[in-house]
Design an enzyme around this catalytic site. Structure first.
Site, PDB file in Angstrom:
ATOM      1  CB  CYS A 193      -0.934   0.013   1.203  1.00  0.00           C
ATOM      2  SG  CYS A 193      -2.387  -1.043   0.998  1.00  0.00           S
ATOM      3  CG  HIS A 210      -4.863  -4.008   1.671  1.00  0.00           C
ATOM      4  ND1 HIS A 210      -3.507  -4.168   1.884  1.00  0.00           N
ATOM      5  CD2 HIS A 210      -5.474  -4.922   2.451  1.00  0.00           C
ATOM      6  CE1 HIS A 210      -3.324  -5.136   2.761  1.00  0.00           C
ATOM      7  NE2 HIS A 210      -4.498  -5.614   3.129  1.00  0.00           N
ATOM      8  CG  HIS A 264       2.178  -9.868  -4.363  1.00  0.00           C
ATOM      9  ND1 HIS A 264       1.693  -9.959  -3.074  1.00  0.00           N
ATOM     10  CD2 HIS A 264       3.215 -10.733  -4.435  1.00  0.00           C
ATOM     11  CE1 HIS A 264       2.405 -10.828  -2.396  1.00  0.00           C
ATOM     12  NE2 HIS A 264       3.334 -11.326  -3.195  1.00  0.00           N
TER      13      HIS A 264
HETATM   14  P1  AMP Z   1       5.211 -13.193  -1.467  1.00  0.00           P
HETATM   15  O1  AMP Z   1       6.170 -14.171  -0.855  1.00  0.00           O
HETATM   16  O2  AMP Z   1       4.407 -13.781  -2.582  1.00  0.00           O
HETATM   17  O3  AMP Z   1       4.380 -12.474  -0.424  1.00  0.00           O
HETATM   18  O4  AMP Z   1       6.111 -12.126  -2.195  1.00  0.00           O
HETATM   19  C1  AMP Z   1       6.520 -10.932  -1.638  1.00  0.00           C
HETATM   20  C2  AMP Z   1       7.653 -10.431  -2.513  1.00  0.00           C
HETATM   21  O5  AMP Z   1       7.808  -9.051  -2.280  1.00  0.00           O
HETATM   22  C3  AMP Z   1       8.996 -11.095  -2.246  1.00  0.00           C
HETATM   23  O6  AMP Z   1       9.474 -11.695  -3.443  1.00  0.00           O
HETATM   24  C4  AMP Z   1       9.886  -9.926  -1.784  1.00  0.00           C
HETATM   25  O7  AMP Z   1      11.208 -10.040  -2.248  1.00  0.00           O
HETATM   26  C5  AMP Z   1       9.165  -8.728  -2.383  1.00  0.00           C
HETATM   27  N1  AMP Z   1       9.334  -7.455  -1.698  1.00  0.00           N
HETATM   28  C6  AMP Z   1       9.209  -7.211  -0.370  1.00  0.00           C
HETATM   29  N2  AMP Z   1       9.391  -5.901  -0.101  1.00  0.00           N
HETATM   30  C7  AMP Z   1       9.621  -5.299  -1.290  1.00  0.00           C
HETATM   31  C8  AMP Z   1       9.884  -3.957  -1.697  1.00  0.00           C
HETATM   32  N3  AMP Z   1       9.950  -2.953  -0.809  1.00  0.00           N
HETATM   33  N4  AMP Z   1      10.091  -3.705  -3.008  1.00  0.00           N
HETATM   34  C9  AMP Z   1      10.045  -4.710  -3.911  1.00  0.00           C
HETATM   35  N5  AMP Z   1       9.796  -5.985  -3.603  1.00  0.00           N
HETATM   36  C10 AMP Z   1       9.594  -6.294  -2.317  1.00  0.00           C
HETATM   37 ZN    ZN Z   2      -1.826  -3.274   1.137  1.00  0.00          ZN
END
Ligand code: AMP
Ligand code: ZN
Length: 107
Positions: free
Chosen positions: A7, A46, A98
């Site tokens: 968010c 969200h 996502h």
């Molecule tokens: P998930 O495990 O499907 O929840 O994926 C979350 C993803 O978000 C992971 O691959 C993280 O490396 C990525 N992630 C977390 N924080 C950030 C951020 N600030 N910018 C870009 N990617 C992020």
């Molecule tokens: Zn969110």
């Protein structure tokens, strides 16, 4: 959600370079890539997980897939994986819907 990192990215409170932005989604590079090319398609709304998706969100989820396809073309990916991690057992760490775009492996 106030304490949700995605968010904050959507609201541009965390500076992030977007590959793409639409009315309902943003796409940016994953900070800790699991593939040579790894981007995230993030819903502006969200919703904590695919588990929470209702009938009214069907078009939004379709939009995320379509945005991923456009991004993949832009990135020159001829083949790729699109992944939703769902729930902790499914590897989901960030509770905001996502879609992962994973690609760039050698043929
Ligand atoms: P998930 O495990 O499907 O929840 O994926 C979350 C993803 O978000 C992971 O691959 C993280 O490396 C990525 N992630 C977390 N924080 C950030 C951020 N600030 N910018 C870009 N990617 C992020
Ligand atoms: Zn969110």
């Amino acid at each position: 959600m106030n304490d949700c990192v995605f968010c904050k990215i959507v609201k541009k409170e965390i500076p992030t370079e977007f590959l793409q932005e639409s009315k309902d989604a943003v796409i940016f590079k994953d900070i800790k890539p699991s593939a040579p090319v790894h981007y995230l398609v993030v819903s502006k709304k969200h919703i904590s997980s695919i588990k929470e998706v209702e009938h009214e969100n069907e078009a939004l989820i379709g939009h995320l897939v379509h945005e991923a396809k456009i991004a993949a073309e832009k990135l020159g990916l001829s083949g790729y994986k699109l992944v939703f991690n769902v729930g902790r057992e499914g590897g989901q760490v960030i509770d905001h819907v996502h879609l992962h775009i994973l690609g760039g492996w050698p043929r």
